[in-house]
Scaffold this active site. Sequence first.
Site, mmCIF file in Angstrom:
data_model
loop_
_atom_site.group_PDB
_atom_site.id
_atom_site.type_symbol
_atom_site.label_atom_id
_atom_site.label_comp_id
_atom_site.label_asym_id
_atom_site.label_seq_id
_atom_site.Cartn_x
_atom_site.Cartn_y
_atom_site.Cartn_z
ATOM 1 N N CYS A 8 -11.476 8.441 -16.732
ATOM 2 C CA CYS A 8 -10.234 8.919 -17.346
ATOM 3 C C CYS A 8 -9.309 7.758 -17.697
ATOM 4 O O CYS A 8 -8.814 7.067 -16.813
ATOM 5 C CB CYS A 8 -9.566 9.889 -16.366
ATOM 6 S SG CYS A 8 -7.871 10.303 -16.740
ATOM 7 N N CYS A 66 -5.801 7.967 -16.289
ATOM 8 C CA CYS A 66 -5.883 7.745 -14.828
ATOM 9 C C CYS A 66 -5.902 6.244 -14.532
ATOM 10 O O CYS A 66 -5.268 5.790 -13.572
ATOM 11 C CB CYS A 66 -7.134 8.390 -14.245
ATOM 12 S SG CYS A 66 -7.192 10.185 -14.426
#
Length: 109
Positions: free
Chosen positions: A28, A31
């Site tokens: 991600c 992230c």
Amino acid sequence: MVKALTDQTFERATAHGVTLTDFWAEWCGPCRMQSPVIEDLDRDLAGKVAISKVDVDHNAATAAKFDIMSIPTLLIKKDGRVVEKLVGLRTKHQLKAVLAKYTTLEETN
């Protein structure tokens, strides 16, 4: 250093005090952008807020229990009860402002 939690350790680790948990995954992009913010916050708030991470790819039960549908999601608990669920990338200032509602932190730090 931010503690990595698992399905087995999450509940006990977030049962007392104010905790912030970053639900994330290695693949991600947002992230990966959130991670240094979380690490910096952990250094700033050591002893005041317990900060941890849960890899949703390896701990699906915990992610499902809290209806984590998008990542990064930041879950804030106070004495084991969810008080905030923040979806998406957040700045350090934004996170400190939210945490100030549940702690004695100064919002302007």
